[in-house]
Design a protein around this motif. Sequence first.
Motif, mmCIF file in Angstrom:
data_model
loop_
_atom_site.group_PDB
_atom_site.id
_atom_site.type_symbol
_atom_site.label_atom_id
_atom_site.label_comp_id
_atom_site.label_asym_id
_atom_site.label_seq_id
_atom_site.Cartn_x
_atom_site.Cartn_y
_atom_site.Cartn_z
ATOM 1 N N PHE A 243 -32.768 -22.305 5.102
ATOM 2 C CA PHE A 243 -33.382 -21.214 6.036
ATOM 3 C C PHE A 243 -33.217 -19.737 5.300
ATOM 4 N N GLY A 244 -34.270 -18.707 5.326
ATOM 5 C CA GLY A 244 -34.269 -17.780 4.660
ATOM 6 C C GLY A 244 -33.913 -16.284 5.554
ATOM 7 N N ALA A 245 -34.223 -16.773 7.110
ATOM 8 C CA ALA A 245 -33.917 -15.700 8.011
ATOM 9 C C ALA A 245 -33.584 -16.255 9.071
ATOM 10 N N ILE A 246 -33.131 -15.531 10.301
ATOM 11 C CA ILE A 246 -33.153 -15.912 11.623
ATOM 12 C C ILE A 246 -33.538 -14.791 12.392
ATOM 13 N N VAL A 247 -34.349 -14.939 13.332
ATOM 14 C CA VAL A 247 -34.995 -13.915 14.203
ATOM 15 C C VAL A 247 -34.603 -13.947 15.444
ATOM 16 N N PRO A 248 -33.615 -13.031 15.986
ATOM 17 C CA PRO A 248 -33.259 -13.297 17.532
ATOM 18 C C PRO A 248 -34.298 -12.968 18.386
ATOM 19 N N ARG A 249 -34.138 -13.905 19.543
ATOM 20 C CA ARG A 249 -35.316 -13.783 20.634
ATOM 21 C C ARG A 249 -34.653 -12.690 21.467
ATOM 22 N N ALA A 250 -34.091 -11.536 21.104
ATOM 23 C CA ALA A 250 -33.688 -10.470 21.869
ATOM 24 C C ALA A 250 -33.608 -9.275 21.189
ATOM 25 N N ILE A 251 -33.562 -7.945 21.521
ATOM 26 C CA ILE A 251 -33.668 -6.756 21.017
ATOM 27 C C ILE A 251 -32.391 -5.823 21.426
ATOM 28 N N GLU A 252 -31.653 -5.344 20.541
ATOM 29 C CA GLU A 252 -30.623 -4.475 21.046
ATOM 30 C C GLU A 252 -31.138 -3.320 22.100
ATOM 31 N N GLY A 253 -30.650 -3.372 23.088
ATOM 32 C CA GLY A 253 -31.159 -2.204 24.287
ATOM 33 C C GLY A 253 -32.316 -2.851 24.994
ATOM 34 N N GLY A 254 -32.850 -3.849 24.839
ATOM 35 C CA GLY A 254 -33.592 -4.413 25.410
ATOM 36 C C GLY A 254 -33.144 -5.345 26.391
ATOM 37 N N PRO A 255 -34.239 -5.954 27.354
ATOM 38 C CA PRO A 255 -33.844 -6.884 28.426
ATOM 39 C C PRO A 255 -33.381 -8.421 27.641
ATOM 40 N N LEU A 256 -33.165 -9.371 28.537
ATOM 41 C CA LEU A 256 -32.780 -10.631 28.338
ATOM 42 C C LEU A 256 -34.025 -11.284 28.467
ATOM 43 N N ASN A 257 -34.423 -12.075 27.788
ATOM 44 C CA ASN A 257 -35.836 -12.953 27.495
ATOM 45 C C ASN A 257 -35.837 -13.741 29.082
ATOM 46 N N LEU A 258 -37.086 -13.802 29.878
ATOM 47 C CA LEU A 258 -37.142 -14.743 30.692
ATOM 48 C C LEU A 258 -36.256 -14.369 31.777
ATOM 49 N N ALA A 259 -36.100 -13.297 32.073
ATOM 50 C CA ALA A 259 -35.151 -12.708 33.179
ATOM 51 C C ALA A 259 -36.123 -11.785 34.005
ATOM 52 N N PRO A 260 -36.881 -11.998 35.079
ATOM 53 C CA PRO A 260 -37.711 -11.288 35.907
ATOM 54 C C PRO A 260 -36.837 -10.196 36.446
#
Length: 168
Positions: free
Chosen positions: A144-161
């Motif tokens: 693998f050449g890269a890993i892309v997190p499913r989150a952004i610093e300062g952003g919300p958690l994914n799939l959390a209404p």
Amino acid sequence: WLINLDYKPTSDMLLYAKYARGYRQGGINFTNPGVELWDPEEVDNYEVGAKMSFDGAVPGYLNLAYFYNDYREQQIFGALISNTPGVSGGAAIINAGESAISGLELDASFLFFDSLNVTASYAYLDTEIKELDISSVNLDGTPFGAIVPRAIEGGPLNLAPENKLSVT
């Protein structure tokens, strides 16, 4: 572990406060060479609330709660990007850093005419990734050449209404 304080000012009312510390264990995934291990996450949970029941012409109950969760070594998914021909990408669990989850919950039920029960619940959820550091994820020697997190610093958690309402 859990520290809990309960107070009953009347037989139909409970006020409470609690503090708990917990964790989610780490793990192993043998399908992602080089990124198959992740560490446990830890959480400190704080909650205050009230539980009330009542009789009379319209009996029922009402529960209210406020909570705050402080996470360390938050486990999130990351997309693995392949740099090797013939190897597809994948997904891995990684420890990303710190996050916070806070919210309010309301739950109520009322009985009308001895046969019509109306129940409602509402939840408000505020989530934030406070720190996202994947620099410790070493992809050297992996396909693998890269890993892309499913989150952004300062952003919300994914799939959390943020809001949830239910009425029956």
